[in-house]
Scaffold this active site. Structure first.
Site, PDB file in Angstrom:
ATOM      1  N   SER A 133     -18.068 -54.613   0.927  1.00 23.72           N
ATOM      2  CA  SER A 133     -18.684 -53.355   0.487  1.00 23.72           C
ATOM      3  C   SER A 133     -17.678 -52.223   0.363  1.00 23.72           C
ATOM      4  CB  SER A 133     -19.807 -52.941   1.451  1.00 23.72           C
ATOM      5  OG  SER A 133     -19.279 -52.449   2.659  1.00 23.72           O
ATOM      6  N   LYS A 170     -18.139 -47.850   6.492  1.00 25.49           N
ATOM      7  CA  LYS A 170     -18.623 -47.122   5.313  1.00 25.49           C
ATOM      8  C   LYS A 170     -17.964 -45.741   5.258  1.00 25.49           C
ATOM      9  CE  LYS A 170     -21.760 -50.102   3.804  1.00 25.49           C
ATOM     10  NZ  LYS A 170     -21.264 -51.227   4.650  1.00 25.49           N
TER      11      LYS A 170
END
Length: 212
Positions: A133, A170
């Site tokens: 991601s 993230k």
């Protein structure tokens, strides 16, 4: 040509394993076998078990790469008074850059970092990355991230965040009163966790990649 004494071979194996652990690449028993040209895996395993018995290594049951150093190594003990001396920080298990993965501190070994980045070494730790991601931010599966332990981070920082018992990497963004955890890959969605369940473990300050 005579055989190398077992003690000398064992010391060479210890140095080999130690160097791999410090690089964040714990070896398997088979890799030790291949590196030293043993005819059988059992020969390599016996040397490793002897190092465990001698207190130089610790074996974590059920793991193919389960050997680690018994204590924080003293590689740079004589140089720790100098500003340029590297410090050692723990490499703790794995963290997901994608789907969440259970956050478990699983000590794999130790990593050298520059002294000016480490301070006393206690505020930094390493994690091995899973998932894609954060691909477009240059953080790929198998990379090791160096994390500065801190409970908050500036807007836009790449963080290791804990949601309940699951951790992820993230980019942190603040949206009014909400916090979004943004991927760097269009195949993944932005996460908006419940603030009561969100904990920032630290900010990523370095990414390491090994090509073999």
């Amino acid at each position: 040509m005579g055989r190398t004494p077992a003690g000398q071979t064992r010391e060479r194996i210890f140095q080999f394993v130690r160097e791999r652990l410090l690089a964040g690449q714990p070896p398997t028993v088979r890799e030790v076998q291949e590196a030293f040209g043993f005819r059988s895996v059992q020969s390599a395993r016996e040397h490793l078990e002897a190092l465990v018995a001698a207190g130089q290594l610790v074996k974590q049951p059920g793991k193919a790469r389960g050997y680690r150093l018994a204590d924080p190594p003293e590689t740079f003990a004589d140089e720790t008074q100098t500003a340029a001396a590297p410090r050692l920080i723990p490499l703790l298990g794995r963290v997901a850059a994608g789907a969440f993965a259970l956050a478990v501190e699983d000590l794999e070994g130790y990593l050298p970092v520059q002294a000016d980045r480490a301070g006393d070494g206690s505020e930094l730790f390493g994690l091995r990355v899973h998932g894609e991601s954060m691909r477009d931010a240059g953080i790929l599966p198998g990379d090791i991230v160096i994390v500065r332990r801190q409970p908050s981070a500036d807007d836009g920082a790449i963080v290791v965040a804990l949601i309940g018992e699951e951790a992820t990497i993230k980019r942190l963004r603040r949206h009014g009163g909400r916090i979004g955890l943004h991927p760097a890959n269009p195949d993944y969605q932005v996460l908006y966790p419940d603030p009561a369940e969100l904990q920032v473990l630290g900010r990523i300050i370095e990414v390491r990649r090994y090509l073999d």
